[in-house]
Design a protein around this motif. Sequence first.
Motif, PDB file in Angstrom:
ATOM      1  N   SER A 129       0.830  -1.213   0.000  1.00  0.00           N
ATOM      2  CA  SER A 129       0.000   0.000   0.000  1.00  0.00           C
ATOM      3  C   SER A 129       0.861   1.258   0.000  1.00  0.00           C
ATOM      4  O   SER A 129       0.561   2.238  -0.694  1.00  0.00           O
ATOM      5  N   GLU A 130       1.949   1.233   0.774  1.00  0.00           N
ATOM      6  CA  GLU A 130       2.835   2.397   0.830  1.00  0.00           C
ATOM      7  C   GLU A 130       3.610   2.565  -0.484  1.00  0.00           C
ATOM      8  O   GLU A 130       3.811   3.694  -0.956  1.00  0.00           O
ATOM      9  N   LEU A 131       4.013   1.460  -1.101  1.00  0.00           N
ATOM     10  CA  LEU A 131       4.664   1.549  -2.410  1.00  0.00           C
ATOM     11  C   LEU A 131       3.700   2.119  -3.447  1.00  0.00           C
ATOM     12  O   LEU A 131       4.079   2.965  -4.272  1.00  0.00           O
ATOM     13  N   PHE A 132       2.453   1.672  -3.397  1.00  0.00           N
ATOM     14  CA  PHE A 132       1.436   2.211  -4.306  1.00  0.00           C
ATOM     15  C   PHE A 132       1.240   3.714  -4.086  1.00  0.00           C
ATOM     16  O   PHE A 132       1.019   4.462  -5.030  1.00  0.00           O
ATOM     17  N   ARG A 133       1.319   4.139  -2.841  1.00  0.00           N
ATOM     18  CA  ARG A 133       1.091   5.556  -2.542  1.00  0.00           C
ATOM     19  C   ARG A 133       2.096   6.453  -3.263  1.00  0.00           C
ATOM     20  O   ARG A 133       1.725   7.467  -3.864  1.00  0.00           O
ATOM     21  N   VAL A 134       3.366   6.113  -3.197  1.00  0.00           N
ATOM     22  CA  VAL A 134       4.392   7.010  -3.753  1.00  0.00           C
ATOM     23  C   VAL A 134       4.615   6.796  -5.244  1.00  0.00           C
ATOM     24  O   VAL A 134       5.170   7.661  -5.921  1.00  0.00           O
ATOM     25  N   CYS A 135       4.164   5.657  -5.786  1.00  0.00           N
ATOM     26  CA  CYS A 135       4.469   5.304  -7.175  1.00  0.00           C
ATOM     27  C   CYS A 135       3.464   5.906  -8.150  1.00  0.00           C
ATOM     28  O   CYS A 135       2.253   5.817  -7.947  1.00  0.00           O
ATOM     29  N   ARG A 136       3.975   6.462  -9.232  1.00  0.00           N
ATOM     30  CA  ARG A 136       3.135   7.113 -10.230  1.00  0.00           C
ATOM     31  C   ARG A 136       2.786   6.169 -11.384  1.00  0.00           C
ATOM     32  O   ARG A 136       1.671   6.205 -11.896  1.00  0.00           O
ATOM     33  N   GLU A 137       3.731   5.320 -11.815  1.00  0.00           N
ATOM     34  CA  GLU A 137       3.503   4.543 -13.035  1.00  0.00           C
ATOM     35  C   GLU A 137       3.572   3.027 -12.849  1.00  0.00           C
ATOM     36  O   GLU A 137       2.631   2.325 -13.198  1.00  0.00           O
ATOM     37  N   ARG A 138       4.693   2.528 -12.336  1.00  0.00           N
ATOM     38  CA  ARG A 138       4.854   1.073 -12.236  1.00  0.00           C
ATOM     39  C   ARG A 138       5.706   0.696 -11.031  1.00  0.00           C
ATOM     40  O   ARG A 138       6.681   1.357 -10.689  1.00  0.00           O
ATOM     41  N   LEU A 139       5.332  -0.432 -10.417  1.00  0.00           N
ATOM     42  CA  LEU A 139       6.229  -1.152  -9.524  1.00  0.00           C
ATOM     43  C   LEU A 139       6.885  -2.252 -10.341  1.00  0.00           C
ATOM     44  O   LEU A 139       6.198  -2.977 -11.073  1.00  0.00           O
ATOM     45  N   VAL A 140       8.202  -2.373 -10.242  1.00  0.00           N
ATOM     46  CA  VAL A 140       8.925  -3.487 -10.864  1.00  0.00           C
ATOM     47  C   VAL A 140       9.664  -4.183  -9.725  1.00  0.00           C
ATOM     48  O   VAL A 140      10.759  -3.784  -9.327  1.00  0.00           O
ATOM     49  N   GLU A 171      -5.842  -7.373  -4.527  1.00  0.00           N
ATOM     50  CA  GLU A 171      -6.775  -6.985  -3.465  1.00  0.00           C
ATOM     51  C   GLU A 171      -6.699  -5.487  -3.181  1.00  0.00           C
ATOM     52  O   GLU A 171      -7.698  -4.844  -2.848  1.00  0.00           O
ATOM     53  N   LEU A 172      -5.490  -4.924  -3.326  1.00  0.00           N
ATOM     54  CA  LEU A 172      -5.282  -3.500  -3.057  1.00  0.00           C
ATOM     55  C   LEU A 172      -5.641  -2.616  -4.251  1.00  0.00           C
ATOM     56  O   LEU A 172      -5.517  -1.391  -4.166  1.00  0.00           O
ATOM     57  N   GLY A 173      -6.058  -3.238  -5.348  1.00  0.00           N
ATOM     58  CA  GLY A 173      -6.465  -2.471  -6.522  1.00  0.00           C
ATOM     59  C   GLY A 173      -5.400  -2.306  -7.574  1.00  0.00           C
ATOM     60  O   GLY A 173      -5.611  -1.624  -8.587  1.00  0.00           O
ATOM     61  N   GLY A 174      -4.228  -2.924  -7.365  1.00  0.00           N
ATOM     62  CA  GLY A 174      -3.171  -2.856  -8.362  1.00  0.00           C
ATOM     63  C   GLY A 174      -3.488  -3.727  -9.562  1.00  0.00           C
ATOM     64  O   GLY A 174      -4.260  -4.686  -9.474  1.00  0.00           O
ATOM     65  N   VAL A 175      -2.900  -3.377 -10.701  1.00  0.00           N
ATOM     66  CA  VAL A 175      -3.078  -4.159 -11.928  1.00  0.00           C
ATOM     67  C   VAL A 175      -1.779  -4.896 -12.209  1.00  0.00           C
ATOM     68  O   VAL A 175      -0.745  -4.274 -12.487  1.00  0.00           O
TER      69      VAL A 175
END
Length: 305
Positions: free
Chosen positions: A171-182, A214-218
């Motif tokens: 959730s915290e990674l999603f908060r700061v990330c604008r485009e992609r988590l790799v 579950e957190l809404g990530g794709v």
Amino acid sequence: MNCFDINSARAVFADGGNVTEYLKNAGGFTRNSTDIIEIAYDLQAGIYIRRANANQKKESDYAEELASLLAPVLSTGKSLLDVGCGELTTLTQLMRDRRIQPSAVYAFDLSWSRLQHGRRYCQDILGERASIIRPFVADIDEIPFATNSIDIVTSNHALEPNGGNLSPLLSELFRVCRERLVLFEPSYELNSAEGKARMDKLGYIKNIEGIAKELGGVLHTVSLIENLWNPLNPTACYIIEPPQTEASASVDQNRSAEFTAPGTDFLLQKLDGFWASKEAGLAFPVLKDIPVLRTGNGILATSLF
């Protein structure tokens, strides 16, 4: 954390024991706490650099494979954050690849000692190009950047020891990330029975795919890395698009990456050798040019401003 924990853990480490297991048993914990992870990795500072120097081709092959997966989403001019970067060995090798041309690179770890070792390693390998990397101390669950301020967020076995705590960290990674988590993290689901038993014993993460959804990530892709360091701990590459929430949609999508009070959007100012936030009323130290941006290290100093 206290001096007894650190000194007793140091003795276990010197005898070749497993510091993580020792501290869990001594404290009666069922999973790894932040303090346990910090102590275990701080005592290991320098080991990963020695391993990289002793296995240069393997380190290079591993980094080249990671770069081939990271480069397509990290176009020139984008910002990059390496979460739990350790001794900067993998990030340094990634930055040698000319396909990787970010505008700015930020890298943090729990352990100041590992960053100090890593900074020297990075300078030895990259020379002047090492200056693009800005190391700092931080917690994964309270990242000192504003919402949607980093283009690409990556990790290399940094989420690994946080079994049972993966959802708030993602959730915290999603908060700061604008485009992609790799994320280059161990895959419990693609592991062997022996490997799963080992991951269970060590308290490693599992079900990255399911929790991200579950957190809404794709989840765009999951692929197993071929150049493995340990067959019982196979690395997979997870490319995930962060969820679009009301909060993220309302912020400036072009905002630059600037340090904030950990886990918030309150900007920090660089003052006389330290960082501080008027809104949070906190000041954070800098040790040998490495900012220490953890809530637990903040000094209440409302009169600064």
